[in-house]
Structure formats: C-alpha cells, structure tokens
Write a protein that holds these residues in place. Structure first.
Motif, PDB file in Angstrom:
ATOM      1  N   VAL A 282     -20.555 -39.081  15.837  1.00  0.00           N
ATOM      2  CA  VAL A 282     -21.334 -39.547  14.687  1.00  0.00           C
ATOM      3  C   VAL A 282     -22.801 -39.208  14.869  1.00  0.00           C
ATOM      4  N   GLU A 283     -23.328 -39.437  16.068  1.00  0.00           N
ATOM      5  CA  GLU A 283     -24.758 -39.207  16.306  1.00  0.00           C
ATOM      6  C   GLU A 283     -25.134 -37.749  16.051  1.00  0.00           C
ATOM      7  N   ARG A 284     -24.328 -36.817  16.548  1.00  0.00           N
ATOM      8  CA  ARG A 284     -24.631 -35.401  16.334  1.00  0.00           C
ATOM      9  C   ARG A 284     -24.437 -35.010  14.862  1.00  0.00           C
ATOM     10  N   ALA A 285     -23.458 -35.609  14.202  1.00  0.00           N
ATOM     11  CA  ALA A 285     -23.257 -35.346  12.779  1.00  0.00           C
ATOM     12  C   ALA A 285     -24.462 -35.820  11.969  1.00  0.00           C
TER      13      ALA A 285
ATOM     14  N   ASP B 150     -34.486 -28.927   3.424  1.00  0.00           N
ATOM     15  CA  ASP B 150     -34.176 -28.835   1.998  1.00  0.00           C
ATOM     16  C   ASP B 150     -33.268 -27.648   1.702  1.00  0.00           C
ATOM     17  N   VAL B 151     -32.219 -27.498   2.523  1.00  0.00           N
ATOM     18  CA  VAL B 151     -31.227 -26.453   2.266  1.00  0.00           C
ATOM     19  C   VAL B 151     -29.907 -27.119   1.882  1.00  0.00           C
ATOM     20  N   PRO B 152     -29.149 -26.505   0.977  1.00  0.00           N
ATOM     21  CA  PRO B 152     -27.858 -27.086   0.584  1.00  0.00           C
ATOM     22  C   PRO B 152     -26.891 -27.137   1.771  1.00  0.00           C
ATOM     23  N   LEU B 153     -26.168 -28.237   1.881  1.00  0.00           N
ATOM     24  CA  LEU B 153     -25.131 -28.397   2.896  1.00  0.00           C
ATOM     25  C   LEU B 153     -23.849 -28.821   2.198  1.00  0.00           C
ATOM     26  N   MET B 154     -22.807 -27.997   2.354  1.00  0.00           N
ATOM     27  CA  MET B 154     -21.479 -28.363   1.888  1.00  0.00           C
ATOM     28  C   MET B 154     -20.557 -28.403   3.089  1.00  0.00           C
ATOM     29  N   VAL B 155     -19.627 -29.344   3.092  1.00  0.00           N
ATOM     30  CA  VAL B 155     -18.668 -29.471   4.189  1.00  0.00           C
ATOM     31  C   VAL B 155     -17.310 -29.005   3.686  1.00  0.00           C
ATOM     32  N   ALA B 156     -16.610 -28.240   4.531  1.00  0.00           N
ATOM     33  CA  ALA B 156     -15.454 -27.452   4.090  1.00  0.00           C
ATOM     34  C   ALA B 156     -14.159 -28.261   3.983  1.00  0.00           C
ATOM     35  N   TYR B 157     -14.142 -29.221   3.069  1.00  0.00           N
ATOM     36  CA  TYR B 157     -12.916 -29.936   2.743  1.00  0.00           C
ATOM     37  C   TYR B 157     -12.203 -29.144   1.650  1.00  0.00           C
TER      38      TYR B 157
ATOM     39  N   HIS C 143     -20.604 -30.193  -3.513  1.00  0.00           N
ATOM     40  CA  HIS C 143     -19.928 -31.395  -3.009  1.00  0.00           C
ATOM     41  C   HIS C 143     -18.560 -30.970  -2.495  1.00  0.00           C
ATOM     42  N   PRO C 144     -18.102 -31.517  -1.399  1.00  0.00           N
ATOM     43  CA  PRO C 144     -18.621 -32.633  -0.598  1.00  0.00           C
ATOM     44  C   PRO C 144     -19.830 -32.242   0.251  1.00  0.00           C
ATOM     45  N   ASP C 145     -20.808 -33.130   0.271  1.00  0.00           N
ATOM     46  CA  ASP C 145     -22.037 -32.873   1.018  1.00  0.00           C
ATOM     47  C   ASP C 145     -22.026 -33.606   2.357  1.00  0.00           C
ATOM     48  N   GLY C 146     -23.164 -33.563   3.047  1.00  0.00           N
ATOM     49  CA  GLY C 146     -23.244 -34.160   4.376  1.00  0.00           C
ATOM     50  C   GLY C 146     -23.040 -35.663   4.374  1.00  0.00           C
ATOM     51  N   ASP C 147     -23.597 -36.348   3.391  1.00  0.00           N
ATOM     52  CA  ASP C 147     -23.436 -37.801   3.342  1.00  0.00           C
ATOM     53  C   ASP C 147     -21.968 -38.187   3.150  1.00  0.00           C
TER      54      ASP C 147
ATOM     55  N   VAL D  46     -26.890 -33.441   9.471  1.00  0.00           N
ATOM     56  CA  VAL D  46     -27.228 -33.723   8.073  1.00  0.00           C
ATOM     57  C   VAL D  46     -28.742 -33.834   7.910  1.00  0.00           C
ATOM     58  N   GLU D  47     -29.389 -34.465   8.870  1.00  0.00           N
ATOM     59  CA  GLU D  47     -30.844 -34.623   8.815  1.00  0.00           C
ATOM     60  C   GLU D  47     -31.551 -33.272   8.863  1.00  0.00           C
ATOM     61  N   ALA D  48     -31.028 -32.346   9.676  1.00  0.00           N
ATOM     62  CA  ALA D  48     -31.653 -31.019   9.790  1.00  0.00           C
ATOM     63  C   ALA D  48     -31.642 -30.305   8.444  1.00  0.00           C
TER      64      ALA D  48
END
Length: 364
Positions: A128-131, A142-149, A333-337, A135-137
């Motif tokens: 969790v801590e590294r995740a 301010d770059v888009p982050l999508m997670v591969a679900y 979406h799905p995003d980092g949060d 997300v914070e990085a």
C-alpha cells in the motif's frame, strides 16, 4: 417475481465509451519485456486503432537487441538505465509499466518526471505504501494515470454493469466470484519466478488473480469494500514464502452487498462472476481470461436469456480506451485512487487470513 420482458441489447455498442470521431495516434513505450508484453500487449497494440508501440524497455540486453523485431513500429530498444536517463523520450507519448508489481514505482516515477501519461499494470505495487507513492508521483507531475483493469473495458462486463444498474435483478444482495489457473504447470513453469517472491509480488494469489473477482465486483456494483474475512492455504513448497496458494475471502461492500470470492494458483483454469439480486441474477462464465467467447446469462423470475458478444482482445480494448482518453483530453478510469482501494482491501484480506478474524478496510 416479475414477468416483464428482459432487457434488450438494442442501443448498446461494443465501445460505448467512444463518442464522436477519435483522431490521432498515441505512441507507447512498454517497460518490461516478459511473456505478457511480448505475447499479449504488443500484438494488442498492433491491432489497435489509436496507439502504436514505438519503444520497449528491458533489463535484458538480449531482449533489447531483438526488440525491434516484435512490431514494425518499434524504433527504440532501451535498457532500464537509458529509460531513466530519458533516452529517446521524444519517441513516445505514454508509458505502459508491466514489470513485476514491486518494481512499478521507479518506472512510473520516471515516466511522470518525463511528463508521460501512464498505464500501469494491476495491482499498483507490492504494498500500500509504495502504491500511494506511485499515485502521488503522477498527481504531483499532473500526468494521467490509468490502471490496467482490462475487465472494465470488456464489453460483456460493461453491459452486465448496465443491467445491474437498471434494476433488472432488483437490489444486488450477494456476489460469487472465482478465478483459478495452474501457475506452475501451465502458465510459468518455473518456481524461481517473481510471483513467488513476496517482495516483488506482494502475494501470489490474492494479488495476482484474486484481484479479478474483487475489482470486477466493485465495478459491476459500483461499490467499495469496507470489511473482509479470509483464509489462505499453502499445499506446495514453492508457495511457502508468499503464503497464499488457494484463498477464499468474503467482502462486505458499502452498499450492503456481500461477496464470496475464491482463487487458486494450483487448480484448473476457471473463472466466473455471479451477481444475485432480490429479483434475479447475472452470471458471467467464463469471466476473466482474455480472448474467450464472452457473454452473460440474465435470469429474472421464470425467464432466462443468454446475451452473447463478439470475442474481443481485452488488451486491445484497454489500450484503445486509454489512447482515446488521451487524444480527447478525457480523464481515464480506473485511476490511481480507484486502484488504491483494491490495494487496501487486499492488504486487509491478507491480514484477515493471518488473524482469522474480520478486518476493516482502511479508508483513504
């Protein structure tokens, strides 16, 4: 019990997320050249409408040397060091990170520093801590982050979600989900692999395949887990270090729905998801493996109907959705949060298996 006609598929399109015309191409650098990248991701992008692979990144000099043979569009084969140094950064717009879980963070951080959009494989990281740092990085840069679900861009799953949202099965009450495979016999027949290294994987079964019923249930229900209980069993020596070969876990969702999920790395390949409500149920079987015939059964009262869909490459759907979002300025979406909720839920599942009691899922 209702005798109303069952819902029609009229008006549903394979890519319901695409509105209007999408133009342009997103150039992708793939970080990590394991079998998934070579056999699944690169061919999926080659078949896509909106993206192409222009660079590949690996810690293996041999893989880097032969990288341009994987697709005609690949012009750059980079070492990890060259990627971190920004070599050929002008040759790609986005980065797909598909290293072992516990190595996602540094490559996402570099991609964010370079101002590149990120598609990161699930789970986000090995802890969790590294995740959270990952997300914070992306947020700080301010770059888009999508997670591969990839299940969330699978047309059959998206339509099943719409059916549940429509109230066709009444109020959802329980979900049953399962995924299994013979990891060491059929997938990666090597006990010296990263999935069996807790520092790199975070866990062998919950983190790798138990995540599928968990997240797909979240998506179909549009709900989040608040409490879990679990049991993990190890029968084969290679799984001793990670502690989970076969798992079962229960989830209480914030909408009141209950889920019972199972997963195994040493059982025949199988997957399904069933959502049972006060008036009926939706069943996807098979549910989670790529490139299978897909559909679902809707049963309401005395009526039952099978909805079938054309087979799609889930990876192509996922990459095209990601590229479409970047080309149209839409937040993916799905995003980092969203993915952090799964990370906290899986952390709670491991804790529950160890303690033998219910564990609350940590909130943000």
């Amino acid at each position: 019990m209702t005798d109303d006609p069952l819902p029609s598929l009229d008006g549903f399109t394979r890519r319901d997320w695409q509105s209007g015309e999408t133009t342009g191409t997103i150039r992708v650098a793939m970080v990590g050249l394991g079998w998934w990248t070579r056999e699944q991701a690169i061919p999926a992008v080659a078949a896509s409408d909106f993206c192409e692979t222009t660079a590949v990144v690996s810690g293996s000099a041999e893989k880097v040397r032969s990288a341009t043979d994987l697709a005609d569009s690949i012009a750059h084969g980079l070492t990890y060091e060259e990627f971190h140094d920004g070599v050929a950064a002008d040759a790609y717009d986005a980065v797909y990170v598909v290293t072992p879980n516990g190595a996602h963070l540094p490559y996402v951080e570099t991609a964010a520093d370079l101002g590149k959009a990120v598609l990161c494989e699930k789970p986000l990281e090995a802890s969790v801590e590294r995740a959270e740092r990952l997300v914070e990085a992306c947020g700080d840069a301010d770059v888009p982050l999508m997670v591969a679900y990839r299940m969330q861009t699978e047309p059959a799953v998206r339509r099943a979600r719409e059916v549940v949202e429509s109230g066709a099965i009444g109020e959802p009450v329980v979900v049953h989900g399962h995924m299994s495979q013979r990891l060491l016999d059929e997938v990666v027949p090597d006990p010296d692999q990263w999935r069996l290294d807790p520092g790199l994987s975070g866990g062998a079964t919950v983190m790798d395949i138990g995540l599928y019923p968990l997240n797909t249930a979240r998506f179909v229900l549009d709900a989040d887990p608040v409490r879990v209980r679990a049991r993990a069993v190890v029968e084969s020596e290679p799984f001793d270090a990670v502690g989970d070969e076969h798992v079962s876990f229960g989830v209480d969702f914030d909408d009141g729905t209950l889920a019972a999920c199972t997963a195994s790395q040493s059982a025949v390949q199988s997957s399904f998801l069933r959502v049972t409500g006060t008036e009926g149920e939706v069943t996807l079987d098979p549910a989670f493996y790529n490139r299978q015939n897909r559909g679902f059964r809707l049963s309401v009262g005395s009526q039952s109907v099978d909805y079938d869909f054309d087979r799609v490459d889930q990876m192509t759907e996922e990459f095209d959705y990601f590229a479409h979002c970047l080309l149209t300025g839409t937040d993916p979406h799905p995003d980092g949060d969203h993915a952090l909720v799964d990370m906290r839920a899986m952390d709670a599942i491991y804790a529950a298996a160890e303690r033998g009691s219910d564990v609350e899922v940590e909130s943000a």
